[in-house]
Scaffold this motif. Structure first.
Motif, PDB file in Angstrom:
ATOM      1  N   LEU A   9       0.834  -1.210   0.000  1.00  0.00           N
ATOM      2  CA  LEU A   9       0.000   0.000   0.000  1.00  0.00           C
ATOM      3  C   LEU A   9       0.870   1.262   0.000  1.00  0.00           C
ATOM      4  O   LEU A   9       0.572   2.229  -0.695  1.00  0.00           O
ATOM      5  CB  LEU A   9      -0.942   0.008   1.202  1.00  0.00           C
ATOM      6  N   ARG A  10       1.955   1.237   0.763  1.00  0.00           N
ATOM      7  CA  ARG A  10       2.861   2.393   0.794  1.00  0.00           C
ATOM      8  C   ARG A  10       3.423   2.652  -0.601  1.00  0.00           C
ATOM      9  O   ARG A  10       3.446   3.785  -1.067  1.00  0.00           O
ATOM     10  CB  ARG A  10       3.986   2.191   1.810  1.00  0.00           C
ATOM     11  N   GLU A  11       3.874   1.598  -1.278  1.00  0.00           N
ATOM     12  CA  GLU A  11       4.424   1.746  -2.633  1.00  0.00           C
ATOM     13  C   GLU A  11       3.383   2.313  -3.594  1.00  0.00           C
ATOM     14  O   GLU A  11       3.702   3.114  -4.469  1.00  0.00           O
ATOM     15  CB  GLU A  11       4.934   0.400  -3.153  1.00  0.00           C
ATOM     16  N   LEU A  12       2.141   1.918  -3.430  1.00  0.00           N
ATOM     17  CA  LEU A  12       1.060   2.361  -4.302  1.00  0.00           C
ATOM     18  C   LEU A  12       0.639   3.802  -4.008  1.00  0.00           C
ATOM     19  O   LEU A  12       0.428   4.596  -4.920  1.00  0.00           O
ATOM     20  CB  LEU A  12      -0.152   1.427  -4.133  1.00  0.00           C
ATOM     21  N   LEU A  13       0.540   4.142  -2.726  1.00  0.00           N
ATOM     22  CA  LEU A  13      -0.071   5.413  -2.325  1.00  0.00           C
ATOM     23  C   LEU A  13       0.914   6.561  -2.103  1.00  0.00           C
ATOM     24  O   LEU A  13       0.542   7.728  -2.247  1.00  0.00           O
ATOM     25  CB  LEU A  13      -0.904   5.203  -1.058  1.00  0.00           C
ATOM     26  N   GLU A  14       2.147   6.249  -1.761  1.00  0.00           N
ATOM     27  CA  GLU A  14       3.098   7.314  -1.440  1.00  0.00           C
ATOM     28  C   GLU A  14       3.289   8.316  -2.584  1.00  0.00           C
ATOM     29  O   GLU A  14       3.315   9.523  -2.347  1.00  0.00           O
ATOM     30  CB  GLU A  14       4.440   6.739  -0.991  1.00  0.00           C
ATOM     31  N   PRO A  15       3.404   7.862  -3.849  1.00  0.00           N
ATOM     32  CA  PRO A  15       3.545   8.842  -4.929  1.00  0.00           C
ATOM     33  C   PRO A  15       2.355   9.816  -5.018  1.00  0.00           C
ATOM     34  O   PRO A  15       2.530  10.997  -5.309  1.00  0.00           O
ATOM     35  CB  PRO A  15       3.645   7.985  -6.191  1.00  0.00           C
ATOM     36  N   VAL A  17       0.424  10.792  -2.457  1.00  0.00           N
ATOM     37  CA  VAL A  17       0.524  11.705  -1.313  1.00  0.00           C
ATOM     38  C   VAL A  17       1.593  12.757  -1.585  1.00  0.00           C
ATOM     39  O   VAL A  17       1.379  13.950  -1.378  1.00  0.00           O
ATOM     40  CB  VAL A  17       0.820  10.915  -0.013  1.00  0.00           C
ATOM     41  N   THR A  18       2.735  12.312  -2.086  1.00  0.00           N
ATOM     42  CA  THR A  18       3.842  13.229  -2.392  1.00  0.00           C
ATOM     43  C   THR A  18       3.437  14.238  -3.463  1.00  0.00           C
ATOM     44  O   THR A  18       3.796  15.410  -3.382  1.00  0.00           O
ATOM     45  CB  THR A  18       5.078  12.422  -2.849  1.00  0.00           C
ATOM     46  N   SER A  19       2.668  13.791  -4.451  1.00  0.00           N
ATOM     47  CA  SER A  19       2.231  14.705  -5.521  1.00  0.00           C
ATOM     48  C   SER A  19       1.311  15.798  -4.983  1.00  0.00           C
ATOM     49  O   SER A  19       1.146  16.836  -5.618  1.00  0.00           O
ATOM     50  CB  SER A  19       1.528  13.927  -6.640  1.00  0.00           C
ATOM     51  N   GLN A  20       0.724  15.583  -3.818  1.00  0.00           N
ATOM     52  CA  GLN A  20      -0.147  16.580  -3.186  1.00  0.00           C
ATOM     53  C   GLN A  20       0.659  17.503  -2.264  1.00  0.00           C
ATOM     54  O   GLN A  20       0.086  18.315  -1.534  1.00  0.00           O
ATOM     55  CB  GLN A  20      -1.241  15.878  -2.373  1.00  0.00           C
ATOM     56  N   GLY A  21       1.996  17.341  -2.236  1.00  0.00           N
ATOM     57  CA  GLY A  21       2.851  18.182  -1.396  1.00  0.00           C
ATOM     58  C   GLY A  21       2.883  17.735   0.053  1.00  0.00           C
ATOM     59  O   GLY A  21       3.231  18.522   0.940  1.00  0.00           O
ATOM     60  N   LEU A  22       2.558  16.464   0.303  1.00  0.00           N
ATOM     61  CA  LEU A  22       2.511  15.942   1.666  1.00  0.00           C
ATOM     62  C   LEU A  22       3.471  14.773   1.820  1.00  0.00           C
ATOM     63  O   LEU A  22       3.930  14.205   0.834  1.00  0.00           O
ATOM     64  CB  LEU A  22       1.083  15.482   1.997  1.00  0.00           C
ATOM     65  N   ASP A  23       3.761  14.426   3.063  1.00  0.00           N
ATOM     66  CA  ASP A  23       4.567  13.251   3.383  1.00  0.00           C
ATOM     67  C   ASP A  23       3.652  12.163   3.913  1.00  0.00           C
ATOM     68  O   ASP A  23       2.766  12.431   4.731  1.00  0.00           O
ATOM     69  CB  ASP A  23       5.600  13.577   4.478  1.00  0.00           C
ATOM     70  N   LEU A  24       3.874  10.938   3.462  1.00  0.00           N
ATOM     71  CA  LEU A  24       3.137   9.789   3.977  1.00  0.00           C
ATOM     72  C   LEU A  24       3.868   9.316   5.230  1.00  0.00           C
ATOM     73  O   LEU A  24       4.988   8.831   5.158  1.00  0.00           O
ATOM     74  CB  LEU A  24       3.066   8.673   2.936  1.00  0.00           C
ATOM     75  N   GLU A  25       3.237   9.480   6.388  1.00  0.00           N
ATOM     76  CA  GLU A  25       3.874   9.137   7.663  1.00  0.00           C
ATOM     77  C   GLU A  25       3.577   7.710   8.093  1.00  0.00           C
ATOM     78  O   GLU A  25       4.465   7.014   8.562  1.00  0.00           O
ATOM     79  CB  GLU A  25       3.424  10.115   8.757  1.00  0.00           C
ATOM     80  N   GLU A  26       2.333   7.280   7.980  1.00  0.00           N
ATOM     81  CA  GLU A  26       1.954   5.942   8.446  1.00  0.00           C
ATOM     82  C   GLU A  26       0.846   5.360   7.585  1.00  0.00           C
ATOM     83  O   GLU A  26       0.016   6.093   7.062  1.00  0.00           O
ATOM     84  CB  GLU A  26       1.402   5.995   9.872  1.00  0.00           C
ATOM     85  N   ILE A  27       0.854   4.041   7.505  1.00  0.00           N
ATOM     86  CA  ILE A  27      -0.257   3.293   6.911  1.00  0.00           C
ATOM     87  C   ILE A  27      -0.528   2.127   7.847  1.00  0.00           C
ATOM     88  O   ILE A  27       0.395   1.437   8.273  1.00  0.00           O
ATOM     89  CB  ILE A  27       0.092   2.750   5.511  1.00  0.00           C
ATOM     90  N   LEU A  60      -6.516   9.110  -3.030  1.00  0.00           N
ATOM     91  CA  LEU A  60      -6.214   7.765  -2.538  1.00  0.00           C
ATOM     92  C   LEU A  60      -7.392   6.825  -2.772  1.00  0.00           C
ATOM     93  O   LEU A  60      -7.211   5.675  -3.190  1.00  0.00           O
ATOM     94  CB  LEU A  60      -5.868   7.806  -1.050  1.00  0.00           C
ATOM     95  N   SER A  61      -8.585   7.313  -2.519  1.00  0.00           N
ATOM     96  CA  SER A  61      -9.785   6.501  -2.717  1.00  0.00           C
ATOM     97  C   SER A  61      -9.914   6.069  -4.178  1.00  0.00           C
ATOM     98  O   SER A  61     -10.193   4.895  -4.468  1.00  0.00           O
ATOM     99  CB  SER A  61     -11.018   7.294  -2.281  1.00  0.00           C
ATOM    100  N   ALA A  62      -9.697   6.996  -5.099  1.00  0.00           N
ATOM    101  CA  ALA A  62      -9.791   6.679  -6.529  1.00  0.00           C
ATOM    102  C   ALA A  62      -8.739   5.630  -6.919  1.00  0.00           C
ATOM    103  O   ALA A  62      -9.039   4.676  -7.652  1.00  0.00           O
ATOM    104  CB  ALA A  62      -9.617   7.946  -7.366  1.00  0.00           C
ATOM    105  N   LYS A  63      -7.508   5.797  -6.414  1.00  0.00           N
ATOM    106  CA  LYS A  63      -6.437   4.847  -6.738  1.00  0.00           C
ATOM    107  C   LYS A  63      -6.758   3.464  -6.180  1.00  0.00           C
ATOM    108  O   LYS A  63      -6.565   2.446  -6.857  1.00  0.00           O
ATOM    109  CB  LYS A  63      -5.107   5.349  -6.174  1.00  0.00           C
TER     110      LYS A  63
END
Length: 169
Positions: A9-15, A17-27, A60-63
């Motif tokens: 999930l991190r591999e899928l969602l992190e890009p 989150v990053t594209s929104q100018g945010l850091d993915l801290e936890e899943i 994230l929901s759409a992805k």
């Protein structure tokens, strides 16, 4: 080598989150009764606002809807920010906590409560509050000396501007 669902999930969602100018801290994926909950924690240097949280939640929901990353069963997506008493584990966490009061568990044992003044690549410059009318002191603490660090909630917190004005007076 197998990967866990959280890693996939991190591999899928992190890009996203990053594209929104945010850091993915936890899943985290948890079961609550028969339902599953996917909790995603995001942050940024300035702290995300509600619009950013809503935007990243929709992305994230759409992805997730276009992949089978969560499997076939029903799940709930929760997107939020770190709590007020967040655990500091990354260099960027310490930078973001500049000016905040933090409780440190030291590697050699013992605790220290101090305010982060500055952060560099090797460690922190801290202000240790004075006790019983004594003045506050400064202390250097290297990252290897820190076993654990957690931001403390302050109800009468001074901001950095007030601290600098006191120093200049």
């Amino acid at each position: 080598m197998s990967t866990t669902q959280s890693e996939r999930l991190r591999e899928l969602l992190e890009p996203l989150v990053t594209s929104q100018g945010l850091d993915l801290e936890e899943i985290a994926v948890d079961s609550v009764g028969r339902k599953r909950v996917l909790s995603v924690v995001v942050d940024s240097d300035s702290g995300p606002d509600m619009d950013q949280i809503a935007d990243v939640s929709r992305a994230l929901s759409a992805k997730l809807d276009e992949t089978d990353a969560m499997g076939e069963g029903e799940y709930y997506l929760e997107v939020g920010t770190p709590g007020a008493e967040r655990l500091l584990t990354e260099h960027r966490h310490f930078v973001r906590a500049t000016g905040r009061l933090v409780k440190f568990q030291l590697s050699e044992g013992g605790d220290l409560v101090a305010r982060i003044l500055t952060v560099d690549d090797e460690g922190l410059e801290l202000e240790v509050p004075g006790v019983k009318g004594r003045k506050a002191t400064t202390r250097r603490l290297g990252f290897p000396e820190i076993a654990k660090a957690r931001v403390q909630v302050e109800f009468n917190r001074k901001d950095m501007k007030d601290m600098k004005e006191e120093e200049e007076a």
